[in-house]
Design an enzyme around this catalytic site. Structure first.
Site, mmCIF file in Angstrom:
data_model
loop_
_atom_site.group_PDB
_atom_site.id
_atom_site.type_symbol
_atom_site.label_atom_id
_atom_site.label_comp_id
_atom_site.label_asym_id
_atom_site.label_seq_id
_atom_site.Cartn_x
_atom_site.Cartn_y
_atom_site.Cartn_z
ATOM 1 N N GLY A 95 -31.293 -26.234 -14.437
ATOM 2 C CA GLY A 95 -31.001 -25.013 -15.200
ATOM 3 C C GLY A 95 -32.084 -24.715 -16.223
ATOM 4 O O GLY A 95 -32.242 -23.576 -16.657
ATOM 5 N N CYS A 103 -25.503 -18.922 -15.043
ATOM 6 C CA CYS A 103 -24.963 -19.820 -14.008
ATOM 7 C C CYS A 103 -23.622 -20.444 -14.398
ATOM 8 O O CYS A 103 -22.700 -20.544 -13.577
ATOM 9 C CB CYS A 103 -25.977 -20.918 -13.693
ATOM 10 S SG CYS A 103 -26.808 -21.596 -15.136
ATOM 11 N N ARG A 140 -26.160 -30.738 -21.711
ATOM 12 C CA ARG A 140 -27.117 -31.086 -20.644
ATOM 13 C C ARG A 140 -26.928 -32.553 -20.270
ATOM 14 O O ARG A 140 -26.854 -33.411 -21.171
ATOM 15 C CB ARG A 140 -28.553 -30.868 -21.148
ATOM 16 C CG ARG A 140 -29.603 -31.031 -20.072
ATOM 17 C CD ARG A 140 -29.711 -29.847 -19.142
ATOM 18 N NE ARG A 140 -30.173 -28.665 -19.823
ATOM 19 C CZ ARG A 140 -30.036 -27.428 -19.330
ATOM 20 N NH1 ARG A 140 -29.435 -27.226 -18.166
ATOM 21 N NH2 ARG A 140 -30.483 -26.396 -20.015
ATOM 22 N N HIS A 195 -24.075 -27.766 -11.755
ATOM 23 C CA HIS A 195 -23.379 -27.772 -13.038
ATOM 24 C C HIS A 195 -21.904 -28.142 -12.810
ATOM 25 O O HIS A 195 -21.272 -27.663 -11.857
ATOM 26 C CB HIS A 195 -23.417 -26.389 -13.694
ATOM 27 C CG HIS A 195 -24.751 -26.005 -14.262
ATOM 28 N ND1 HIS A 195 -25.864 -26.803 -14.222
ATOM 29 C CD2 HIS A 195 -25.141 -24.864 -14.917
ATOM 30 C CE1 HIS A 195 -26.871 -26.190 -14.823
ATOM 31 N NE2 HIS A 195 -26.460 -25.007 -15.246
ATOM 32 N N GLN A 249 -24.297 -29.808 -17.600
ATOM 33 C CA GLN A 249 -25.241 -28.961 -16.871
ATOM 34 C C GLN A 249 -26.491 -29.723 -16.414
ATOM 35 O O GLN A 249 -27.106 -30.479 -17.171
ATOM 36 C CB GLN A 249 -25.643 -27.760 -17.745
ATOM 37 C CG GLN A 249 -24.448 -26.862 -18.040
ATOM 38 C CD GLN A 249 -24.756 -25.606 -18.828
ATOM 39 O OE1 GLN A 249 -23.955 -25.212 -19.667
ATOM 40 N NE2 GLN A 249 -25.883 -24.959 -18.580
ATOM 41 N N THR A 292 -42.340 -16.915 -6.945
ATOM 42 C CA THR A 292 -42.941 -18.258 -6.867
ATOM 43 C C THR A 292 -42.170 -19.293 -7.692
ATOM 44 O O THR A 292 -42.508 -20.472 -7.663
ATOM 45 C CB THR A 292 -44.392 -18.193 -7.390
ATOM 46 O OG1 THR A 292 -44.358 -17.559 -8.683
ATOM 47 C CG2 THR A 292 -45.287 -17.411 -6.459
ATOM 48 N N VAL A 339 -36.018 -20.188 -9.133
ATOM 49 C CA VAL A 339 -34.991 -19.265 -8.628
ATOM 50 C C VAL A 339 -35.572 -18.424 -7.494
ATOM 51 O O VAL A 339 -34.917 -18.199 -6.471
ATOM 52 C CB VAL A 339 -34.439 -18.365 -9.765
ATOM 53 C CG1 VAL A 339 -33.421 -17.369 -9.216
ATOM 54 C CG2 VAL A 339 -33.797 -19.207 -10.866
#
Ligand code: NAP
Ligand code: 3JN
Length: 334
Positions: free
Chosen positions: A163, A132, A232, A239, A159, A12, A15
């Site tokens: 993420g 990642c 970030r 990314h 990034q 759910t 990812v």
């Protein structure tokens, strides 16, 4: 031919949703079991043409079900507890968390780079999916290492907020409307944060240390000189990484372009005259790793600079794990 049974643990989540999308796109015909926490158990998800009731992950959920592969993305703590339970029930776990990545008995796999490590799943019944940021970087590094030998690598990342899960995504969405952040320590809208994951006693963040350790393990170069600064940025998906590379042997730029162009999974987008270079908005919802801005670093012997972009939730997480599952099925069918 045997019909395989695949479980998605964390089905759910962000990812997990992408796992389902990638499996549907690739039409991986199998029986499926969707697992999550008690919070979403009982909910119904339409997937691969039928309704699936989400089941709760617990100590007995793998027993006697004939599950062959479980794709885990429910956090490191969940993987630490439940991956060995699944493996004991005969399931091969492909784990997206950092829980097992640095275990010497567990292969850490990016199929284009080190598919030969996959059979080591037999050690513990677990294969780890890298972080990642590491995945896209090693796809770019591998052809250069094969051709000229890696001597030193310097990563600087940019990034996306995805993420950091749904909470990171919401911080940017709401931050653009002026709402204070909940996930990040400072506003991410209109800002950049040189801080991903927790700080370690050595001054690096855990994300930086993951990139360093995982690159060495995947490339099979335990002594490789490699350093990282992870940042970030206010981007939703994808990314980006500036990678500075010192190679062992001299090269012509045309040889570098040829090596990158002919490597599976890599797309070279490099045409400065036409402003063509990789962009996260173009990489979104696609599977390749894109490289561009490929140029000689004149400040060192045998140096290269390049810019590398990929969708962090697809190739950086779900697609890479699904590729590992496909490789396992191919191995078992051979
Ligand atoms: P997310 O959107 O918060 O989803 C978390 C998922 O895990 C949900 O399905 C949730 O189920 C489930 N879950 C949480 N605790 C559980 C428990 N105790 N038992 C069973 N299921 C549980 O997070 P995400 O962004 O998808 O990320 C999930 C994990 O994937 C991360 O923690 C990280 O380890 C990994 N990840 C890896 C990369 C990478 O670089 N390869 C990138 C991003 C994420 P409910 O719906 O029931 O709450
Ligand atoms: O922040 C990013 O861009 C990548 C984050 C990955 C991540 C997020 C939460 C937990 C991980 C990971 O894959 O390393 C983990 C974890 O499992 O440690």
């Amino acid at each position: 031919m045997k019909r395989y049974h695949i479980a998605i643990v964390g089905a759910t989540g962000m990812v997990g949703r992408t796992f389902r999308k990638v499996l549907e796109e690739r039409q991986i015909d199998a029986d499926y079991t969707l697992l999550a926490s008690a919070r979403s158990a009982g909910s119904v998800i339409h997937f691969m043409g039928k309704d699936h009731i989400v089941q709760v992950l617990n100590e007995t959920c793998f027993e006697g079900k004939g599950i062959d592969i479980a794709l885990f993305s429910a956090g490191g703590g969940t993987s630490l507890t439940y991956a060995p339970i699944a493996a004991a029930a005969g399931v091969v776990v492909v784990d997206n968390s950092s829980a097992w990545r640095m275990d010497p008995a567990v292969p850490l796999v990016v199929p284009e780079v080190n598919a030969d490590a996959i059979p080591q799943y037999k050690n513990k019944g677990i294969i780890a999916n890298p972080n990642c940021s590491t995945i896209q970087a090693v796809v770019a590094l591998k052809p250069l290492h094969d051709a000229f030998g890696l001597k030193r690598v310097i990563y600087s990342t940019y990034q996306a907020v995805s993420g950091a899960g749904q909470a990171g995504f919401t911080d940017l969405e709401e931050g653009l409307k002026g709402v204070a952040p909940k996930k990040f320590p400072y506003p991410i809208a209109g800002n950049v944060l040189p801080h991903i994951d927790v700080f370690l006693p050595n001054g690096y963040t855990k994300e930086e240390q993951k990139m360093i350790d995982e690159t060495r393990k995947i490339m099979g170069l335990p002594e490789l000189a490699v350093t990282a600064t992870t940042v970030r940025v206010p981007v939703f998906h994808g990314h980006s990484e500036s990678i500075n590379i010192e190679l062992e042997r001299p090269f012509e730029m045309e040889q570098v372009f040829d090596a990158l162009r002919s490597f599976e999974g890599l797309v070279v987008e490099d045409d400065p005259d036409n402003n063509l270079y990789p962009l996260p908005i173009r990489a979104e919802d696609t599977d390749p790793v894109y490289v561009g801005r490929i140029r000689r670093d004149f400040s060192v012997e045998n140096g290269i600079n390049l810019w590398c972009v990929a969708d962090n939730i697809r190739k950086g997480a779900a697609t890479n794990a699904v590729q590992i599952a496909e490789a396992l099925i191919k191995l078992w069918n051979s």
